[in-house]
Each structure stands twice: as structure tokens, then as C-alpha cells.
Design a protein around this motif. Sequence first.
Motif, PDB file in Angstrom:
ATOM      1  N   ALA A  78      46.741  33.370  14.794  1.00 21.61           N
ATOM      2  CA  ALA A  78      47.270  32.733  13.583  1.00 21.61           C
ATOM      3  C   ALA A  78      48.408  33.557  12.996  1.00 21.61           C
ATOM      4  O   ALA A  78      49.427  32.997  12.566  1.00 21.61           O
ATOM      5  N   ALA A  79      48.261  34.860  12.967  1.00 24.89           N
ATOM      6  CA  ALA A  79      49.314  35.713  12.415  1.00 24.89           C
ATOM      7  C   ALA A  79      50.569  35.671  13.290  1.00 24.89           C
ATOM      8  O   ALA A  79      51.687  35.653  12.770  1.00 24.89           O
ATOM      9  N   TYR A  96      48.235  41.724   9.050  1.00 21.13           N
ATOM     10  CA  TYR A  96      47.158  40.824   9.468  1.00 21.13           C
ATOM     11  C   TYR A  96      47.146  40.633  10.974  1.00 21.13           C
ATOM     12  O   TYR A  96      46.102  40.401  11.566  1.00 21.13           O
ATOM     13  N   PHE A  97      48.308  40.719  11.618  1.00 23.38           N
ATOM     14  CA  PHE A  97      48.353  40.628  13.074  1.00 23.38           C
ATOM     15  C   PHE A  97      47.607  41.797  13.708  1.00 23.38           C
ATOM     16  O   PHE A  97      46.942  41.647  14.724  1.00 23.38           O
ATOM     17  N   GLN A  98      47.706  42.964  13.093  1.00 26.36           N
ATOM     18  CA  GLN A  98      47.032  44.147  13.631  1.00 26.36           C
ATOM     19  C   GLN A  98      45.549  44.177  13.308  1.00 26.36           C
ATOM     20  O   GLN A  98      44.754  44.680  14.091  1.00 26.36           O
ATOM     21  N   GLN A  99      45.148  43.648  12.161  1.00 30.36           N
ATOM     22  CA  GLN A  99      43.776  43.809  11.711  1.00 30.36           C
ATOM     23  C   GLN A  99      42.982  42.516  11.635  1.00 30.36           C
ATOM     24  O   GLN A  99      41.822  42.544  11.257  1.00 30.36           O
ATOM     25  N   GLY A 100      43.551  41.405  11.917  1.00 29.09           N
ATOM     26  CA  GLY A 100      42.826  40.165  11.691  1.00 29.09           C
ATOM     27  C   GLY A 100      43.068  39.131  12.763  1.00 29.09           C
ATOM     28  O   GLY A 100      43.123  39.457  13.944  1.00 29.09           O
ATOM     29  N   ALA A 125      44.958  33.303   5.283  1.00 31.15           N
ATOM     30  CA  ALA A 125      45.557  32.101   4.704  1.00 31.15           C
ATOM     31  C   ALA A 125      45.777  32.269   3.201  1.00 31.15           C
ATOM     32  O   ALA A 125      46.821  31.870   2.674  1.00 31.15           O
ATOM     33  N   GLY A 126      44.816  32.874   2.528  1.00 23.89           N
ATOM     34  CA  GLY A 126      44.970  33.110   1.093  1.00 23.89           C
ATOM     35  C   GLY A 126      46.103  34.063   0.785  1.00 23.89           C
ATOM     36  O   GLY A 126      46.870  33.855  -0.166  1.00 23.89           O
ATOM     37  N   ARG A 147      39.787  41.403   9.395  1.00 24.13           N
ATOM     38  CA  ARG A 147      40.098  40.473   8.313  1.00 24.13           C
ATOM     39  C   ARG A 147      39.884  39.047   8.807  1.00 24.13           C
ATOM     40  O   ARG A 147      40.119  38.735   9.960  1.00 24.13           O
ATOM     41  N   SER A 148      39.456  38.192   7.918  1.00 18.78           N
ATOM     42  CA  SER A 148      39.133  36.822   8.302  1.00 18.78           C
ATOM     43  C   SER A 148      40.361  35.915   8.197  1.00 18.78           C
ATOM     44  O   SER A 148      41.369  36.259   7.575  1.00 18.78           O
ATOM     45  N   PHE A 149      40.237  34.741   8.791  1.00 21.84           N
ATOM     46  CA  PHE A 149      41.314  33.762   8.737  1.00 21.84           C
ATOM     47  C   PHE A 149      41.511  33.261   7.306  1.00 21.84           C
ATOM     48  O   PHE A 149      42.638  33.035   6.874  1.00 21.84           O
TER      49      PHE A 149
END
Length: 112
Positions: free
Chosen positions: A70-71, A62-66, A26-27, A20-22
Motif C-alpha cells: 500500500a505504501a 510506512y513503507f519501511q515499517q508497515g 490510511a489515517g 504499523r497497520s493499514f
Amino acid sequence: MTVIPFKRPEQKKPLAQARRSFAEFAGAMALAGLVFFLLPMLWSGIPTQLLAVIHLLIAVVYFQQGPRIAAGIWIALTLATLVVVSAPSPVTYLLERGARALDATAVGAPPG
């Protein structure tokens, strides 16, 4: 006699796990914060801790996949916001502060 050439089926390459992208992160965090800001207007009895747990679960995915850094920072910021000001997410806190400032300017009173 006709000879039919036998061809082995091609090996499919395993699908790479989609990262997943940043921007998507963020969105998602902005949308979740907006929903958590508006949700108490519809259901006044919703506990802040439940909203914070849901927000943290989204951030953990998101921490696991992106974007891990940032997460991770977002998770720490969410926990700090929950402990210090009892807001379920930093976005919710910023929207609440913005709404208070907008109300104060509309009335003419000093913000705070």
C-alpha cells in the motif's frame, strides 16, 4: 547454616519490531493530505514540492515499517499526482477538486 537457592535471572525476549497497520497508514495519509490542503491558507508562499517531499517521507516511513504494498502504491500515486496536476498528495488533489465542485454547485455554475 542456611542455604539460599540461587536462581539465574530470566532472559528477556527481545522486543519484536512493531508493525504499523493499514488503518494507521490510511489515517496518516488522510491527515497529512488534509493538513497540506489547509496549510497554503495559512502560509501562501509554501512550495508544493516541499509539501510533496514531506508527504513522501511520511510514506517512506510506512513503507519501511508497515504495509509495504500500500505504501509503495501510494508513493507512486503521489509522484504521479505531483507530476500531472502539481498537487502534493492525492488527498490534497481530491479535496481541492471537491471544494471546486462544492463552490460550483453553490454558485450554480457547471463544475470544472
